[in-house]
Design a protein around this motif. Structure first.
Motif, mmCIF file in Angstrom:
data_model
loop_
_atom_site.group_PDB
_atom_site.id
_atom_site.type_symbol
_atom_site.label_atom_id
_atom_site.label_comp_id
_atom_site.label_asym_id
_atom_site.label_seq_id
_atom_site.Cartn_x
_atom_site.Cartn_y
_atom_site.Cartn_z
ATOM 1 N N THR A 58 12.261 114.041 -119.103
ATOM 2 C CA THR A 58 11.115 113.202 -119.441
ATOM 3 C C THR A 58 10.219 113.081 -118.218
ATOM 4 O OG1 THR A 58 10.483 111.089 -120.435
ATOM 5 C CG2 THR A 58 12.276 111.032 -118.846
ATOM 6 N N THR A 59 9.134 112.355 -118.344
ATOM 7 C CA THR A 59 8.194 112.149 -117.245
ATOM 8 C C THR A 59 8.308 110.712 -116.760
ATOM 9 O OG1 THR A 59 6.697 113.755 -118.215
ATOM 10 C CG2 THR A 59 5.773 112.289 -116.576
ATOM 11 N N CYS A 60 8.373 110.528 -115.453
ATOM 12 C CA CYS A 60 8.471 109.199 -114.856
ATOM 13 C C CYS A 60 7.212 108.404 -115.188
ATOM 14 C CB CYS A 60 8.651 109.305 -113.349
ATOM 15 S SG CYS A 60 8.685 107.706 -112.493
ATOM 16 N N ALA A 61 7.392 107.183 -115.668
ATOM 17 C CA ALA A 61 6.269 106.329 -116.032
ATOM 18 C C ALA A 61 5.521 105.801 -114.812
ATOM 19 C CB ALA A 61 6.762 105.150 -116.866
ATOM 20 N N ASN A 62 6.112 105.930 -113.630
ATOM 21 C CA ASN A 62 5.483 105.408 -112.421
ATOM 22 C C ASN A 62 4.755 106.503 -111.634
ATOM 23 O OD1 ASN A 62 4.952 103.267 -110.550
ATOM 24 N ND2 ASN A 62 6.511 104.135 -109.214
ATOM 25 N N CYS A 63 5.458 107.588 -111.298
ATOM 26 C CA CYS A 63 4.868 108.609 -110.427
ATOM 27 C C CYS A 63 4.472 109.882 -111.162
ATOM 28 C CB CYS A 63 5.812 108.946 -109.279
ATOM 29 S SG CYS A 63 7.310 109.824 -109.792
ATOM 30 N N GLY A 64 4.945 110.072 -112.394
ATOM 31 C CA GLY A 64 4.584 111.256 -113.174
ATOM 32 C C GLY A 64 5.453 112.478 -112.929
ATOM 33 N N PRO A 73 15.205 109.245 -124.337
ATOM 34 C CA PRO A 73 14.101 108.311 -124.121
ATOM 35 C C PRO A 73 13.357 108.012 -125.424
ATOM 36 C CG PRO A 73 13.940 110.212 -122.655
ATOM 37 C CD PRO A 73 15.012 110.506 -123.647
ATOM 38 N N THR A 74 12.875 106.794 -125.533
ATOM 39 C CA THR A 74 12.052 106.402 -126.677
ATOM 40 C C THR A 74 10.671 106.028 -126.151
ATOM 41 O OG1 THR A 74 12.774 104.101 -126.523
ATOM 42 C CG2 THR A 74 14.033 105.547 -127.985
ATOM 43 N N SER A 75 9.686 106.055 -127.014
ATOM 44 C CA SER A 75 8.319 105.799 -126.577
ATOM 45 C C SER A 75 8.034 104.319 -126.331
ATOM 46 C CB SER A 75 7.332 106.346 -127.610
ATOM 47 O OG SER A 75 7.566 105.727 -128.866
ATOM 48 N N ASP A 76 8.907 103.428 -126.763
ATOM 49 C CA ASP A 76 8.637 102.001 -126.611
ATOM 50 C C ASP A 76 9.072 101.422 -125.260
ATOM 51 O OD1 ASP A 76 11.323 102.359 -127.314
ATOM 52 O OD2 ASP A 76 11.465 100.358 -128.209
#
Length: 95
Positions: A58-64, A73-76
């Motif tokens: 997946t892609t890190c929500a902080n640094c990408g 992983p879920t989108s929520d």
């Protein structure tokens, strides 16, 4: 009281040390027998019965950056790479 002992691993045949601390732990737990396998062989034997762990990318929500996680992983909910997760955890402990 206890002294380090050199034992021979039943699986690989290598020598390993049964430390005084380990002997004391065994005595506290009431174990009667000395270990027959070195730590590496005990670990291999223990984990041989477990199915291999599946990781998801997946892609890190902080640094990408790309992150591999042991859950789907879920989108929520945001998912973080190990570096960002550790940094966030450290910040929370400081508060």
């Amino acid at each position: 009281m206890y002294e380090n002992k050199t034992l021979i691993c039943e699986d690989c045949g290598n020598e390993f040390i049964f430390t005084a601390e380990e002997q004391e732990f065994y005595a506290e737990k009431g174990f009667q027998n000395e270990p027959k396998r070195c730590k590496e062989c005990r670990y291999k034997r223990k984990n041989a019965q477990r199915p291999p762990r599946e990781y998801f990318t997946t892609t890190c929500a902080n640094c990408g950056k790309e992150a591999k996680v042991p859950f789907q992983p879920t989108s929520d909910r945001p998912v973080y790479c190990s570096d960002c997760f550790a940094a966030m955890r450290e910040q929370q402990q400081e508060q």
